[in-house]
Design an enzyme around this catalytic site. Sequence first.
Site, mmCIF file in Angstrom:
data_model
loop_
_atom_site.group_PDB
_atom_site.id
_atom_site.type_symbol
_atom_site.label_atom_id
_atom_site.label_comp_id
_atom_site.label_asym_id
_atom_site.label_seq_id
_atom_site.Cartn_x
_atom_site.Cartn_y
_atom_site.Cartn_z
ATOM 1 N N LYS A 34 0.813 -1.223 0.000
ATOM 2 C CA LYS A 34 0.000 0.000 0.000
ATOM 3 C C LYS A 34 0.843 1.269 0.000
ATOM 4 O O LYS A 34 0.416 2.313 -0.475
ATOM 5 C CB LYS A 34 -1.006 -0.008 1.135
ATOM 6 C CG LYS A 34 -0.452 0.144 2.514
ATOM 7 C CD LYS A 34 -1.641 0.193 3.473
ATOM 8 C CE LYS A 34 -1.204 0.564 4.852
ATOM 9 N NZ LYS A 34 -2.298 0.750 5.762
ATOM 10 N N GLY A 184 10.353 -3.098 27.069
ATOM 11 C CA GLY A 184 10.660 -4.172 26.116
ATOM 12 C C GLY A 184 11.713 -3.691 25.131
ATOM 13 O O GLY A 184 12.473 -2.750 25.406
ATOM 14 N N HIS A 446 41.628 -15.788 18.814
ATOM 15 C CA HIS A 446 42.021 -14.929 19.939
ATOM 16 C C HIS A 446 42.673 -13.664 19.410
ATOM 17 O O HIS A 446 43.507 -13.745 18.514
ATOM 18 C CB HIS A 446 43.010 -15.662 20.836
ATOM 19 C CG HIS A 446 43.554 -14.801 21.928
ATOM 20 N ND1 HIS A 446 42.807 -14.455 23.042
ATOM 21 C CD2 HIS A 446 44.748 -14.159 22.062
ATOM 22 C CE1 HIS A 446 43.538 -13.662 23.820
ATOM 23 N NE2 HIS A 446 44.714 -13.462 23.249
HETATM 24 P P1 FAD Z 1 5.755 -5.699 8.061
HETATM 25 O O1 FAD Z 1 7.201 -5.440 7.999
HETATM 26 O O2 FAD Z 1 4.952 -4.962 9.056
HETATM 27 O O3 FAD Z 1 5.211 -5.394 6.600
HETATM 28 C C1 FAD Z 1 3.861 -5.446 6.289
HETATM 29 C C2 FAD Z 1 3.623 -4.611 5.040
HETATM 30 O O4 FAD Z 1 2.313 -4.875 4.559
HETATM 31 C C3 FAD Z 1 3.689 -3.113 5.287
HETATM 32 O O5 FAD Z 1 4.555 -2.505 4.363
HETATM 33 C C4 FAD Z 1 2.252 -2.631 5.057
HETATM 34 O O6 FAD Z 1 2.172 -1.335 4.507
HETATM 35 C C5 FAD Z 1 1.750 -3.663 4.080
HETATM 36 N N1 FAD Z 1 0.295 -3.811 4.067
HETATM 37 C C6 FAD Z 1 -0.524 -3.993 5.133
HETATM 38 N N2 FAD Z 1 -1.793 -4.177 4.725
HETATM 39 C C7 FAD Z 1 -1.779 -4.090 3.366
HETATM 40 C C8 FAD Z 1 -2.769 -4.208 2.375
HETATM 41 N N3 FAD Z 1 -4.053 -4.474 2.672
HETATM 42 N N4 FAD Z 1 -2.384 -4.063 1.082
HETATM 43 C C9 FAD Z 1 -1.095 -3.802 0.754
HETATM 44 N N5 FAD Z 1 -0.117 -3.713 1.662
HETATM 45 C C10 FAD Z 1 -0.453 -3.854 2.951
HETATM 46 N N6 FAD Z 1 12.666 -7.117 14.162
HETATM 47 C C11 FAD Z 1 13.886 -7.712 14.136
HETATM 48 O O7 FAD Z 1 13.969 -8.911 13.845
HETATM 49 N N7 FAD Z 1 15.017 -7.012 14.417
HETATM 50 C C12 FAD Z 1 14.991 -5.703 14.764
HETATM 51 O O8 FAD Z 1 16.027 -5.106 15.010
HETATM 52 C C13 FAD Z 1 13.732 -5.050 14.804
HETATM 53 N N8 FAD Z 1 13.649 -3.758 15.138
HETATM 54 C C14 FAD Z 1 12.430 -3.133 15.145
HETATM 55 C C15 FAD Z 1 12.366 -1.795 15.521
HETATM 56 C C16 FAD Z 1 11.155 -1.143 15.550
HETATM 57 C C17 FAD Z 1 11.109 0.306 15.948
HETATM 58 C C18 FAD Z 1 9.975 -1.836 15.187
HETATM 59 C C19 FAD Z 1 8.660 -1.144 15.170
HETATM 60 C C20 FAD Z 1 10.018 -3.173 14.819
HETATM 61 C C21 FAD Z 1 11.252 -3.840 14.815
HETATM 62 N N9 FAD Z 1 11.359 -5.195 14.494
HETATM 63 C C22 FAD Z 1 12.578 -5.805 14.489
HETATM 64 C C23 FAD Z 1 10.162 -5.990 14.145
HETATM 65 C C24 FAD Z 1 10.057 -6.144 12.622
HETATM 66 O O9 FAD Z 1 10.012 -4.872 12.031
HETATM 67 C C25 FAD Z 1 8.828 -6.948 12.253
HETATM 68 O O10 FAD Z 1 8.822 -8.169 12.956
HETATM 69 C C26 FAD Z 1 8.797 -7.240 10.771
HETATM 70 O O11 FAD Z 1 8.798 -6.049 10.019
HETATM 71 C C27 FAD Z 1 7.570 -8.074 10.393
HETATM 72 O O12 FAD Z 1 7.593 -8.310 9.033
HETATM 73 P P2 FAD Z 1 6.254 -8.589 8.204
HETATM 74 O O13 FAD Z 1 6.713 -8.846 6.804
HETATM 75 O O14 FAD Z 1 5.433 -9.604 8.873
HETATM 76 O O15 FAD Z 1 5.408 -7.231 8.273
HETATM 77 P P1 NAD Z 2 7.639 -5.810 23.753
HETATM 78 O O1 NAD Z 2 6.633 -6.863 23.849
HETATM 79 O O2 NAD Z 2 9.060 -6.166 23.506
HETATM 80 O O3 NAD Z 2 7.655 -4.942 25.098
HETATM 81 C C1 NAD Z 2 6.528 -4.355 25.598
HETATM 82 C C2 NAD Z 2 6.766 -4.097 27.079
HETATM 83 O O4 NAD Z 2 5.715 -3.298 27.550
HETATM 84 C C3 NAD Z 2 6.784 -5.371 27.903
HETATM 85 O O5 NAD Z 2 7.912 -5.367 28.739
HETATM 86 C C4 NAD Z 2 5.484 -5.290 28.684
HETATM 87 O O6 NAD Z 2 5.552 -5.924 29.947
HETATM 88 C C5 NAD Z 2 5.314 -3.791 28.811
HETATM 89 N N1 NAD Z 2 3.935 -3.364 29.023
HETATM 90 C C6 NAD Z 2 2.813 -3.852 28.451
HETATM 91 N N2 NAD Z 2 1.726 -3.193 28.911
HETATM 92 C C7 NAD Z 2 2.191 -2.264 29.785
HETATM 93 C C8 NAD Z 2 1.579 -1.293 30.613
HETATM 94 N N3 NAD Z 2 0.239 -1.136 30.624
HETATM 95 N N4 NAD Z 2 2.354 -0.499 31.380
HETATM 96 C C9 NAD Z 2 3.697 -0.650 31.389
HETATM 97 N N5 NAD Z 2 4.334 -1.585 30.645
HETATM 98 C C10 NAD Z 2 3.597 -2.366 29.853
HETATM 99 O O7 NAD Z 2 7.073 -4.800 22.655
HETATM 100 P P2 NAD Z 2 7.764 -3.543 21.958
HETATM 101 O O8 NAD Z 2 9.005 -3.155 22.650
HETATM 102 O O9 NAD Z 2 6.672 -2.546 21.796
HETATM 103 O O10 NAD Z 2 8.108 -4.132 20.542
HETATM 104 C C11 NAD Z 2 7.071 -4.638 19.686
HETATM 105 C C12 NAD Z 2 7.577 -5.781 18.845
HETATM 106 O O11 NAD Z 2 8.561 -5.329 17.941
HETATM 107 C C13 NAD Z 2 8.175 -6.852 19.703
HETATM 108 O O12 NAD Z 2 7.451 -8.032 19.481
HETATM 109 C C14 NAD Z 2 9.577 -7.008 19.226
HETATM 110 O O13 NAD Z 2 9.897 -8.352 19.000
HETATM 111 C C15 NAD Z 2 9.639 -6.234 17.927
HETATM 112 N N6 NAD Z 2 10.920 -5.505 17.936
HETATM 113 C C16 NAD Z 2 12.061 -6.225 17.853
HETATM 114 C C17 NAD Z 2 13.277 -5.595 17.931
HETATM 115 C C18 NAD Z 2 14.518 -6.405 17.853
HETATM 116 O O14 NAD Z 2 14.447 -7.545 17.432
HETATM 117 N N7 NAD Z 2 15.660 -5.882 18.237
HETATM 118 C C19 NAD Z 2 13.343 -4.230 18.106
HETATM 119 C C20 NAD Z 2 12.153 -3.522 18.221
HETATM 120 C C21 NAD Z 2 10.947 -4.183 18.122
#
Ligand code: FAD
Ligand code: NAD
Length: 468
Positions: A34, A184, A446
């Site tokens: 999208k 988290g 190492h």
């Molecule tokens: P997404 O990446 O969410 O992609 C879904 C796509 O579908 C989007 O582009 C959306 O626009 C599109 N879409 C939705 N509905 C429609 C529709 N009806 N038609 C067309 N397109 C549509 N994970 C890690 O492993 N390592 C990390 O370091 C990490 N860091 C993160 C940091 C942040 C701040 C956040 C928010 C997430 C992070 N994650 C990380 C999590 C990771 O981004 C997600 O797990 C991952 O992107 C999921 O991939 P996906 O393909 O399932 O969906």
């Molecule tokens: P998270 O699940 O990692 O952490 C959410 C935290 O919020 C938890 O510790 C939970 O106990 C706390 N929480 C929930 N409700 C609350 C409340 N009412 N008050 C206070 N604390 C509360 O989720 P996130 O940090 O938002 O990340 C979302 C997803 O994105 C995760 O599933 C994560 O795997 C993914 N992500 C991954 C990476 C990475 O792989 N390095 C980086 C960013 C995000």
Amino acid sequence: MSSYDVAVIGSGPGGYVAAIRCAQLGMKTAIIEKYSTLGGTCLNVGCIPSKALLDSSHHYIDAVKHFEEHGIEVPGEIKINLEKMIGRKQSVVDQTTKGINFLMDKNKIDVFEGVGSFKDATNITITKKDGKAEVIEAKNTIIATGSKPSTLPFIKLDKERIITSTEALELKEVPKHMLVIGGGVIGLELGQVYKRLGAEVTVIEYMDRIIPGMDGALSKELTKVLKKQKVKFALSHKVKSVERKGDEVVVKADNKKGEEITFTGDYCLVAVGRHAYTDGLNLEAAGVKMEERGRIAVNDHLQTNVSNIYAIGDVIKGAMLAHKAEEEGTLVAEILAGQKPHIDYNLIPGVVYTWPEVAAVGKTEEQLKESGIEYKSGQFPMRALGRSRASGDIDGFVKILADKKTDEVLGVHMIGARVADLIAEGVTAMEFRASAEDISRMSHAHPTYAEAVKEAALAATEDRALHI
Ligand code: FAD
Ligand code: NAD
């Protein structure tokens, strides 16, 4: 009307990898996104931009805090140009998302920009920004629509001062005091970015420890190190209201004793998890069923209740991680090609990109205790490594959990410099069902941080680490 063997809805790491693998296996493939840029959450507002800011802020804090001890003198004041830092992050994102367009071209995948929604189980309507729609036919569809940030029912996200991770990647100023709800992954990674840039950061967490899903020893060590970096924590606090008052945000929470505690800051990052995103898909028209928490229900083959429709990544159950989504994309493509692929979800590693980094694979000590599995544990501190002392990264440890009788590695838990990369050794070892002794008998270069893995394995096997 164009017809395809496979249509993928969503171009995140799940969707675009699924599309590439389908094309590699000879299927005529379309991908529908999208937004105008490909790459989904991960490339646009997730993994990549957050790591770019973590890296930039790491350089800054090194320059401010650590250059001097290395004998590097910087004449004049070291300053942040936040606009430039955010601009660099955006150019990293732009380059990376363009790379996905290149991969789509290379693999002859047709890219459609617009919202994909089911007309029925084999026809998908794509509605573009200007409202124009076209329909494509697909023998099979892979739903990879990902997730969006969750919030709490009483919070009104104004996206200016009460923000999610998406806005936190684009701030125009360094907050004076950032309140982070949720200790988290997102809260800690982005909290650390702004802490390094000069903000006061207070993490308000509902549970009694941060990164609650990971091994307790990792939570403890990370808390200790972040406290040394002056991040404040309010654990076991139940947030009950978040209100904006002019340029201030006031958060009220009940502590463990039931007392009301008030926190005041100028920004509040809400990082309490993410939820599956299915808006606009019109799943009812195809007859696709959902499970609890708005996720799409799938079987072990990631097939929905409608036999030609599959779903992968954040929109289904399991860890919300880019590499998990990628593995699932590959799995579905290979199933469609008649192969018999398999994912061992126990071996999907988890990483937190704070510094020190945190990484883990397999079972935690808490999980082993709960399931009554007898295990032994070997731990080695980073500070005992020559490599760590050379770089000055002495915080953290590697812990290996192995079966008490067979010595098979059951879990690897690490915190320290570069453990995001080191965890691959744990994954490889566990994939090949190595024993702790197997790891301990492999030569590790190492001086490297990886020597901590060998030492922890020695400690787990026979309690005979060499350097401690
Ligand atoms: P997404 O990446 O969410 O992609 C879904 C796509 O579908 C989007 O582009 C959306 O626009 C599109 N879409 C939705 N509905 C429609 C529709 N009806 N038609 C067309 N397109 C549509 N994970 C890690 O492993 N390592 C990390 O370091 C990490 N860091 C993160 C940091 C942040 C701040 C956040 C928010 C997430 C992070 N994650 C990380 C999590 C990771 O981004 C997600 O797990 C991952 O992107 C999921 O991939 P996906 O393909 O399932 O969906
Ligand atoms: P998270 O699940 O990692 O952490 C959410 C935290 O919020 C938890 O510790 C939970 O106990 C706390 N929480 C929930 N409700 C609350 C409340 N009412 N008050 C206070 N604390 C509360 O989720 P996130 O940090 O938002 O990340 C979302 C997803 O994105 C995760 O599933 C994560 O795997 C993914 N992500 C991954 C990476 C990475 O792989 N390095 C980086 C960013 C995000």
